[in-house]
Structure formats: structure tokens, C-alpha cells
Design a protein around this motif. Structure first.
Motif, PDB file in Angstrom:
ATOM      1  N   MET A  56       0.829  -1.194   0.000  1.00 46.09           N
ATOM      2  CA  MET A  56       0.000   0.000   0.000  1.00 46.09           C
ATOM      3  C   MET A  56       0.871   1.255   0.000  1.00 46.09           C
ATOM      4  O   MET A  56       0.595   2.202  -0.731  1.00 46.09           O
TER       5      MET A  56
ATOM      6  N   ARG B 165       0.790   4.217  -2.711  1.00 43.14           N
ATOM      7  CA  ARG B 165       0.435   5.582  -2.335  1.00 43.14           C
ATOM      8  C   ARG B 165       1.508   6.556  -2.807  1.00 43.14           C
ATOM      9  O   ARG B 165       1.186   7.638  -3.307  1.00 43.14           O
TER      10      ARG B 165
ATOM     11  N   VAL C 278     -17.291   5.937  -5.291  1.00 39.02           N
ATOM     12  CA  VAL C 278     -16.356   5.199  -4.451  1.00 39.02           C
ATOM     13  C   VAL C 278     -16.712   5.515  -3.003  1.00 39.02           C
ATOM     14  O   VAL C 278     -17.136   6.630  -2.684  1.00 39.02           O
TER      15      VAL C 278
ATOM     16  N   GLU D 140     -14.404   3.383   2.521  1.00 38.90           N
ATOM     17  CA  GLU D 140     -13.498   2.277   2.897  1.00 38.90           C
ATOM     18  C   GLU D 140     -12.209   2.205   2.059  1.00 38.90           C
ATOM     19  O   GLU D 140     -11.115   2.280   2.604  1.00 38.90           O
ATOM     20  N   PRO D 141     -12.335   2.098   0.699  1.00 35.04           N
ATOM     21  CA  PRO D 141     -11.092   2.027  -0.092  1.00 35.04           C
ATOM     22  C   PRO D 141     -10.237   3.283   0.034  1.00 35.04           C
ATOM     23  O   PRO D 141      -9.003   3.204  -0.013  1.00 35.04           O
ATOM     24  N   LEU D 142     -10.868   4.423   0.200  1.00 36.70           N
ATOM     25  CA  LEU D 142     -10.108   5.673   0.295  1.00 36.70           C
ATOM     26  C   LEU D 142      -9.345   5.752   1.620  1.00 36.70           C
ATOM     27  O   LEU D 142      -8.256   6.334   1.677  1.00 36.70           O
ATOM     28  N   THR D 143      -9.924   5.166   2.647  1.00 35.35           N
ATOM     29  CA  THR D 143      -9.217   5.120   3.934  1.00 35.35           C
ATOM     30  C   THR D 143      -7.889   4.395   3.766  1.00 35.35           C
ATOM     31  O   THR D 143      -6.854   4.829   4.260  1.00 35.35           O
ATOM     32  N   GLN D 144      -7.948   3.301   3.002  1.00 31.55           N
ATOM     33  CA  GLN D 144      -6.735   2.540   2.694  1.00 31.55           C
ATOM     34  C   GLN D 144      -5.687   3.396   1.989  1.00 31.55           C
ATOM     35  O   GLN D 144      -4.502   3.138   2.079  1.00 31.55           O
ATOM     36  N   GLN D 145      -6.158   4.404   1.267  1.00 33.56           N
ATOM     37  CA  GLN D 145      -5.250   5.158   0.408  1.00 33.56           C
ATOM     38  C   GLN D 145      -4.760   6.465   1.000  1.00 33.56           C
ATOM     39  O   GLN D 145      -3.754   6.997   0.566  1.00 33.56           O
TER      40      GLN D 145
ATOM     41  N   TYR E 280      -8.056   7.149  -9.670  1.00 37.29           N
ATOM     42  CA  TYR E 280      -9.359   6.919 -10.286  1.00 37.29           C
ATOM     43  C   TYR E 280      -9.476   7.678 -11.606  1.00 37.29           C
ATOM     44  O   TYR E 280     -10.574   7.868 -12.125  1.00 37.29           O
TER      45      TYR E 280
END
Lengths: 120, 328
Positions: free
Chosen positions: A70, A74, B79, B82-87, B108
Motif C-alpha cells: 500500500m 500511495r 467510491v 473504505e477504499p479511500l481510507t486505505q489510500q 481513479y
């Protein structure tokens, strides 16, 4: 881990990072980002420095609790300039998050004022 | 007559300076709001509200991901948080950093653009239909960073409308908002589809944003972004190079040559254009033309001398192959 093994791992990492960061997939075509860097074309040295700062920033992200894959993804979404900025100020840059810390402090102070000033 | 004189003196020596200090103090506290009072940006409507902007409630530390989900969904890429938290979320800091807020939408195929640190830029973007993510310090006593989305404003009542935290329609006065906004250096960003250039974007700023997006945004988004930028600023060199490279990488050599020919007319001295045009021509099988083009890049000390040399070699090699092939 023995030191030779460490060295080998480092080399493998450096090579893979270098390979990953070379995004000009088109053989023979010079990239658009080179045209944007007015006059200051990216030299080989600049390229290596950029790769190193990416590696460093990814490592810092990992230290902040992000898993390695990740962290690399990022960093990949950032521009060179952003990577360098982040490498310098990850600890101090504003981190937006709605938290309740302020309210807790207010409640505590109000309670203290009440306790010492008004309680008889 | 002693008393009125004394009053007058007091007025002149104390009251007016105090009044002046108060007004000046206000101006220092909320300088941009005070400026707006007298000079509303030209062409911006007095009342705007983008009611279609979705709302993602957040009651914890995920205001960054929630704000991004809001603007991304509005820009046509649904979106969730959840996925954005990961990012973007950084566990050790229990929040999201500005750089990562800018970086995440690129994955995206959306372009993030950081606005100029001014109220009028914020208002213009909202008026043009782009909800704006802002960074606020909403701490009562200590610094507490928070992201929210401005989706409207009303000048007569001096109110901004925001999607913020758990509030789907927070109303906040211009002056109070500026107090929360000032500490983060008036930081604000918009997220738009690649072919939609924000109204306040500058040429250099937008091109930098597009180049950053092209790293991870995918070929289709990059092509759209370069094409739109080139249409808006026909003289822009990076946009032309980028568009041609996108065509080239998907095997459309004729398309690449077309874009580069136009670019060459506008930038006859650009070594990058010369090199890439020669390469694309050669890939089309037009090696004689390619050789003529690459001949124009004469500077052996230039920054791209290495690339030019290898392109020339490739062309000569291909010509030799063609010759031996035709003799056979």
C-alpha cells in the motif's frame, strides 16, 4: 540475516524500485514530464535521487502503520515534488481528522474551574 | 469650555484610534472576508448551492476519506469511504495528509488541483459546479485539523454551505469559516474529470496536475486530459508531447505524428518534439523522413543528446535492414 544477504536484498530492492519508477514505457519517446521541467531536464542523477526519495517516503509511510504494498502504491500516485515535501514533513504536516480532543480539554478545564472556584 | 475640549481631545486621542484599531483588528482577523464585503468577485452569482453533491457521514477520524468520497462520487466515480481510507489515512497520525489527499483521486483517473489560497478562487469553483475540499482548524483550544467540502454559499446572509463530519448541510458564516481556514494557509482543492479544467486553473498549475495524474491515472484518462489541455492551450508543449506519447503507446503512430507535426510548427526548436517525431515516423516505417527530421537536432551537448543519438542509430539500423531485405 547475514550481511551478504542484506546486501543482496538491498540491491534487489534498489533495482526493482528503479525498474518500477521508469514509467516511460514507450521505447525511444521522451516523456511529457521532461518537457514540463523547463530547462532543467531530468538528469540521470535527478532520476536516481527521485527514486531514492520515493523509497524513503514509502519507508516512512510504513513506519506510520501502512503495509508495504500500500505504501508503495500511495507514493506512486504522488509527483516528485510531493514526494520530497512529504519526506520532509510527514511528522509535522496537518493531518485532517475530526477528533474529540478539544472538547475533552474544555470539559476538563471547566470541571477544574468549577472544582476550585465555585465548590464550597 | 474646558470639559468639551477635554472630551474632544479624548475623542481624538483615544476613541478614534481605538475604533481604528478595532476595525484594523477585524481586518487582520478575517482579511479576506472584509475584502469580500466591498469587492465581491466579478461574475460570481450571489447564491449558489450544489444540492446534488452526495454526503458521506463521518464521526471519527475519516473526514479525509469522506471528503474525497464526496467529490469523487460527484465527479462520476462512485467510491466509498473504505477504499479511500486505505489510500489516505495515516494510522500513526490519526488523520490524512494534504499530499495524499491530492494523490488519491489520481488513481481513479481524476485530476486533483490545489486552488490559489483565496476566497474568490473557492467561490468561483463552487459557482462553476466544482465542490471544494477545504482544510480547517476547528479546534476550540488546540489545533484540530479537519477536511470538509464546500458546496454552496449565500452572499446576502454571509453563509457557506458545507458537507462536514456528521452534518449534511452545515451553515457557517464567511468570517468564522475564514478563521478556521486561515491556519492551514487557505488550503483548498478540487477534483475534476480529466477533460474538465477548473475555472481558476492556471496553465502551468493544471499541466503539473495532469502530469501527476498521468503517472497512475490510466491511459484513457491521461489521453483525455492531454487533449483537453491542448485544446485550451494550443501552445502547451508538455500537453502535446503527452498526447502524442499516449497515441504512440497504444500503437497509433499516425495519430502521434499528427500531433507532433503541429507541435513542431509551434516549437520548431524543441529537441523533444524532433526526437519523438522521428521515432514515431520510423515506427510508421517512414525512415527516410525520420532521418531528415532527426537531422535537425544538431546540438551534441544538449540534455537529450543521448536519446537523439540512439533514435538516429535505430533509424539507420532499420534503413539498413530494409535495404538488405529488399536486396534479398
Amino acid at each position: 540475516m547475514s550481511s551478504t544477504m542484506k546486501k543482496m536484498t538491498c540491491r534487489a530492492l534498489v533495482v526493482s524500485l528503479l525498474a518500477l519508477s521508469f514509467q516511460t514505457a514507450n521505447a525511444g519517446m521522451i516523456g511529457a514530464d521532461q518537457a514540463a521541467a523547463a530547462g532543467a531536464a531530468q538528469t540521470d542523477r535527478g532520476m536516481v535521487l527521485s527514486v531514492l526519495s520515493r523509497a524513503e517516503t514509502a519507508a516512512q509511510l510504513q513506519a506510520q502503520g501502512i503495509d508495504p504494498t500500500m505504501a508503495r502504491e500511495r507514493v506512486a500516485a504522488m509527483s516528485d515534488q510531493e514526494v520530497q515535501t512529504l519526506a520532509q514533513n510527514m511528522q509535522t504536516a496537518p493531518a485532517g481528522a475530526l477528533s474529540s480532543g478539544g472538547w475533552v480539554a474544555i470539559v476538563v478545564i471547566a470541571a477544574l474551574i468549577w472544582y476550585f472556584a465555585y465548590r464550597k | 469650555m474646558a470639559v468639551p475640549q477635554w472630551t474632544a481631545r479624548l475623542r481624538a486621542g483615544f476613541f478614534y484610534p481605538l475604533l481604528f484599531a478595532l476595525v484594523a483588528g477585524c481586518a487582520q482577523l478575517v482579511p479576506q472576508t472584509v475584502a469580500l464585503r466591498t469587492g465581491w468577485p466579478e461574475g460570481v452569482p450571489r447564491t449558489v448551492e450544489l444540492t446534488d453533491v452526495p454526503f458521506f457521514a463521518d464521526d471519527g477520524y475519516q473526514c479525509g476519506p469522506a471528503s474525497l468520497a464526496t467529490v469523487l462520487s460527484y465527479s462520476g466515480t462512485p467510491v466509498g469511504i473504505e477504499p479511500l481510507t486505505q489510500q489516505v489515512f495515516l494510522p500513526a497520525r490519526q488523520g490524512s495528509l494534504q499530499v495524499e489527499m491530492l494523490a488519491a483521486p489520481r488513481r481513479y483517473g481524476r485530476v486533483s488541483y490545489q486552488l490559489a489560497p483565496r476566497y474568490d478562487a473557492l467561490l468561483r469553483e463552487v459557482a462553476a459546479g466544482n465542490p471544494v475540499i477545504v482544510l480547517q482548524d476547528i479546534g476550540m483550544m488546540f489545533t484540530e485539523w479537519h477536511y470538509a467540502v464546500v458546496n454552496g454559499f449565500d452572499y446576502p446572509s454571509g453563509t457557506l454551505y458545507m458537507r462536514s463530519g456528521t452534518m449534511p448541510r452545515e451553515k457557517i458564516p464567511f468570517s468564522y469559516f475564514e478563521r478556521t481556514w486561515i491556519k492551514g494557509g487557505y488550503w483548498a482543492m478540487v477534483v475534476t474529470p480529466p477533460d474538465r479544467i477548473p475555472v481558476t486553473a492556471t496553465e502551468d498549475g493544471w499541466i503539473a496536475a495532469v502530469l501527476a495524474m498521468a503517472r497512475t491515472g490510466g491511459a484513457q484518462a491521461a489521453t483525455q486530459a492531454y487533449a483537453a489541455a491542448l485544446k485550451r492551450w494550443p501552445d502547451n508543449l508538455p500537453a502535446a508531447i503527452g498526447l502524442a506519447n499516449e497515441y504512440h503507446s497504444r500503437g497509433d503512430f499516425a495519430g502521434a505524428v499528427g500531433v507532433l507535426r503541429t507541435a513542431q510548427q509551434r516549437h520548431p526548436k524543441s529537441v523533444i518534439v524532433i526526437n519523438n517525431l522521428a521515432q514515431a515516423l520510423s515506427d510508421q516505417g517512414r525512415n527516410a523522413e525520420a532521418l531528415a527530421v532527426i537531422g535537425k537536432a544538431s546540438d551534441p551537448q544538449g540534455p537529450f543528446a543521448g536519446e537523439v543519438r540512439s533514435t538516429r542509430q535505430l533509424i539507420l539500423q532499420r534503413m539498413a535492414q530494409q535495404k538488405s531485405g529488399s536486396h534479398r
